[in-house]
Design an enzyme around this catalytic site. Structure first.
Site, PDB file in Angstrom:
ATOM      1  CG  ASP A 124      -7.251   2.884   5.387  1.00 35.64           C
ATOM      2  OD1 ASP A 124      -6.605   2.472   4.385  1.00 35.64           O
ATOM      3  OD2 ASP A 124      -7.869   2.132   6.150  1.00 35.64           O
ATOM      4  N   GLY A 125      -4.459   4.296   3.574  1.00 36.53           N
ATOM      5  CA  GLY A 125      -3.037   3.935   3.550  1.00 36.53           C
ATOM      6  C   GLY A 125      -2.711   2.665   4.311  1.00 36.53           C
ATOM      7  CG  ASP A 251      -2.474   0.226 -11.605  1.00 32.79           C
ATOM      8  OD1 ASP A 251      -3.284   0.059 -12.530  1.00 32.79           O
ATOM      9  OD2 ASP A 251      -2.754   0.028 -10.417  1.00 32.79           O
ATOM     10  CG  ASN A 252      -2.070  -3.975 -10.171  1.00 32.08           C
ATOM     11  OD1 ASN A 252      -1.409  -3.270  -9.403  1.00 32.08           O
ATOM     12  ND2 ASN A 252      -3.369  -4.118 -10.062  1.00 32.08           N
ATOM     13  CG  ASP A 261      -2.464  -5.725  -6.716  1.00 34.15           C
ATOM     14  OD1 ASP A 261      -3.137  -6.437  -5.944  1.00 34.15           O
ATOM     15  OD2 ASP A 261      -2.670  -4.507  -6.868  1.00 34.15           O
TER      16      ASP A 261
HETATM   17  P1  AMP Z   1      -4.463  -1.864  -6.040  1.00 35.62           P
HETATM   18  O1  AMP Z   1      -5.903  -2.222  -6.200  1.00 35.62           O
HETATM   19  O2  AMP Z   1      -3.836  -2.458  -4.802  1.00 35.62           O
HETATM   20  O3  AMP Z   1      -3.670  -2.117  -7.286  1.00 35.62           O
HETATM   21  O4  AMP Z   1      -4.405  -0.292  -5.795  1.00 35.62           O
HETATM   22  C1  AMP Z   1      -4.733   0.653  -6.775  1.00 35.62           C
HETATM   23  C2  AMP Z   1      -4.396   2.026  -6.278  1.00 35.62           C
HETATM   24  O5  AMP Z   1      -5.130   2.317  -5.082  1.00 35.62           O
HETATM   25  C3  AMP Z   1      -2.938   2.231  -5.934  1.00 35.62           C
HETATM   26  O6  AMP Z   1      -2.589   3.561  -6.248  1.00 35.62           O
HETATM   27  C4  AMP Z   1      -2.908   1.997  -4.440  1.00 35.62           C
HETATM   28  O7  AMP Z   1      -1.837   2.648  -3.809  1.00 35.62           O
HETATM   29  C5  AMP Z   1      -4.231   2.617  -4.018  1.00 35.62           C
HETATM   30  N1  AMP Z   1      -4.746   2.046  -2.784  1.00 35.62           N
HETATM   31  C6  AMP Z   1      -5.229   0.799  -2.581  1.00 35.62           C
HETATM   32  N2  AMP Z   1      -5.623   0.643  -1.307  1.00 35.62           N
HETATM   33  C7  AMP Z   1      -5.375   1.807  -0.668  1.00 35.62           C
HETATM   34  C8  AMP Z   1      -5.546   2.283   0.661  1.00 35.62           C
HETATM   35  N3  AMP Z   1      -6.084   1.526   1.621  1.00 35.62           N
HETATM   36  N4  AMP Z   1      -5.167   3.551   0.939  1.00 35.62           N
HETATM   37  C9  AMP Z   1      -4.641   4.341   0.005  1.00 35.62           C
HETATM   38  N5  AMP Z   1      -4.447   3.964  -1.275  1.00 35.62           N
HETATM   39  C10 AMP Z   1      -4.813   2.710  -1.606  1.00 35.62           C
HETATM   40 MG    MG Z   2      -1.673  -2.475  -7.341  1.00 37.34          MG
END
Ligand code: AMP
Ligand code: MG
Length: 498
Positions: A124-125, A251-252, A261
């Site tokens: 949901d962004g 990616d982190n 992160d």
């Molecule tokens: P993360 O677990 O925060 O490292 O996120 C891993 C991937 O999922 C990244 O590409 C983030 O942008 C994406 N992501 C995490 N949470 C959301 C969210 N609520 N809406 C869209 N993309 C998300």
């Molecule tokens: Mg991340």
């Protein structure tokens, strides 16, 4: 229109137009500023002191931005839990631009939770208030422990709900980073065999983070070495303060060497090498003691992306990269022991036996389920003539007294290198590396619950003030020094992407 004029730069989008997409944050009707890191704003020379909250709130929500600000989302790939996810990218973040501070340091200013982007996939962004405040607490905790980290500048409550397991209040965090270039950014171009952009990214990264290496005979290899060194230092500093990152996907991992992160991270309480808190880390891939091994693995993925950029035969290039990467464990051990010597109060000399002295100490901590932070801190109390707090931490004092005798002998050999350090001066120096407090999970959760559920920021503010002075023992920090009840730690879980 905002009254904030912030001259931002766009070197990344200029160098790598195919690595990002210009993108506007969602409109937020009633944003409310709930946190502003004024010392950080001041440090960066961001002139926000005289701007009122009604102007700051929409700005940090990414709304009503001056026309000169052109936010963008970055593309990246990544190995998540060991598996390649070919298309990730900023799914809930945008970078507003780059700020050049008075020391010519370039900072990305990013908003997290600012709405869907072309990289959002099913998400949901958005972001919830609790996890964004958690990022503030944990990133400030690391920063004030002296650990390289991205910073939190502001949090805006959106006053709009986000759907997680239940409806939660929404928020947007403003994150500052030396850059957001990840191992996954290199993997993005490498997995697409896009050597032109891969080279552009490598040159850009060199220029932004390692300009002194650009003139070397093999600058990309030199960059790999430099990144390895930064990551060796970073992981050693996590290990030495009991920090579990929790989601060390490629990616982190930032090329700048900063922590990023803060979703599932946590500090250990009792010393337990296999400690895992992340709800999705079923096999303990990112367990506390696994972090150096995982960083080595991640750096091997980074090294692979550099293959097309090196000169020579493939087999030769693979050999050079492999040899380089294989130096990581050694680099890491050097960083680790150099931090541990200081934690033990050994400031002047190095002996081969120091590694064994530390591992015997850690075995004692493990066997006796000792609180990691308190145990290290109690060592300086011993030097001040009070061994009671340390002895109270163990079931069978005799093992500990044997170890203490060996430690005292070692301290004496260290002391012979200088005549000017008394025991209490040495204790004082140890107390600048062994924190009195860390962000304890039960305290963090209590602060977040009060803020997120009841709009009560007292505990959050008190905890934050304490975490900003982790080495001091005073009335601000003392309420946060008590370990969590064992049952709490056993049940405690953290979450990714919250
Ligand atoms: P993360 O677990 O925060 O490292 O996120 C891993 C991937 O999922 C990244 O590409 C983030 O942008 C994406 N992501 C995490 N949470 C959301 C969210 N609520 N809406 C869209 N993309 C998300
Ligand atoms: Mg991340």
């Amino acid at each position: 229109m905002s009254d904030i004029t912030l001259p931002l730069q766009y070197s990344y989008i200029e160098a790598l137009p195919e690595g990002c997409i210009e993108w506007q944050p969602d409109a937020i009707t009633t944003p409310e500023l709930v946190y502003l890191n004024r010392p950080l704003a001041k440090q960066l020379g961001l002139e926000l002191a005289s701007v009122d909250d009604n102007t700051l709130a929409p700005f940090f929500a990414g709304n009503g931005l001056p026309e000169t600000i052109k936010p963008f989302a970055q593309a990246y790939t990544g190995h998540q839990f060991g598996h390649l996810a070919p298309m990730l990218g900023d799914g809930r973040a945008v970078i507003l631009g780059e700020w050049l501070d008075s020391n010519e340091n370039r900072w990305d200013i990013a908003l997290k939770g600012s709405g869907r982007t072309p990289f959002s996939r099913g998400g949901d962004g958005k972001a919830a208030l609790g996890p964004m405040l958690r990022e503030v607490l944990l990133s400030e905790a690391l920063y004030h422990l002296g650990i390289a980290t991205t910073r939190s500048l502001a949090v805006v409550a959106t006053n709009e709900p986000v759907q997680r397991q239940q409806l939660l209040p929404g928020a947007i965090l403003t994150r500052l980073a030396a850059s957001h270039i990840r191992i996954g950014t290199f993997e993005y171009f490498a997995t697409r065999n896009d050597v032109t952009n891969l080279k552009a990214l490598a040159d850009y990264t060199l220029n932004r983070h390692y300009p002194e290496l650009a003139q070397q005979q093999s600058p990309y290899l030199a960059m790999l070495e430099a990144v390895m060194q930064k990551q060796a230092r970073l992981v050693a500093s996590w290990i030495n303060c009991g920090f579990i990152h929790g989601v060390m996907n490629t990616d982190n991992i930032l090329l700048s060497g900063e922590t990023v992160d803060f979703g599932p991270c946590a500090f250990i309480e009792q010393y337990k090498p296999g400690a895992v808190f992340s709800s999705i880390d079923q096999h303990g891939r990112y367990a506390y003691a696994n972090q150096p091994k995982i960083m080595h693995w991640n750096l091997a993925r980074f090294a692979e992306t550099l293959l097309p950029l090196l000169d020579g035969e493939d087999s030769q290039k693979v050999e050079v990269l492999t040899d380089t990467i294989n130096r990581f464990p050694d680099r890491y051990r050097q960083q680790l022991i150099s931090g541990q010597r200081q934690k033990l109060g050994l400031f002047f000399s190095e002996e081969d036996g120091d590694t064994e002295l530390v591992s015997q100490w850690l075995d004692l901590l493990h066997q006796n389920k000792m609180d990691f932070t308190q145990a290290w801190r109690n060592l300086s109390r011993v030097l001040r003539g009070d061994d009671t707090p340390l002895l109270e931490q163990v079931k069978e004092p005799s093992q500990l007294t044997d170890w203490l005798a060996r430690w005292h002998q070692r301290l004496e050999r260290d002391a012979s290198h200088t005549s000017s350090l008394t025991d209490s001066q040495r204790a004082e120096k140890m107390e600048q590396v062994n924190p009195f407090i860390i962000a304890r999970n039960h305290q963090v959760e209590a602060a977040l619950t009060a803020a997120s559920d009841n709009n009560d920021y007292h505990l959050f503010n008190d905890l934050l003030s304490a975490l900003q002075q982790p080495f001091a023992e005073n009335e601000t920090t003392r309420p946060f020094a008590t370990p969590a009840p064992e049952e709490f730690t056993e049940r405690y879980q953290t979450f990714c992407g919250t």
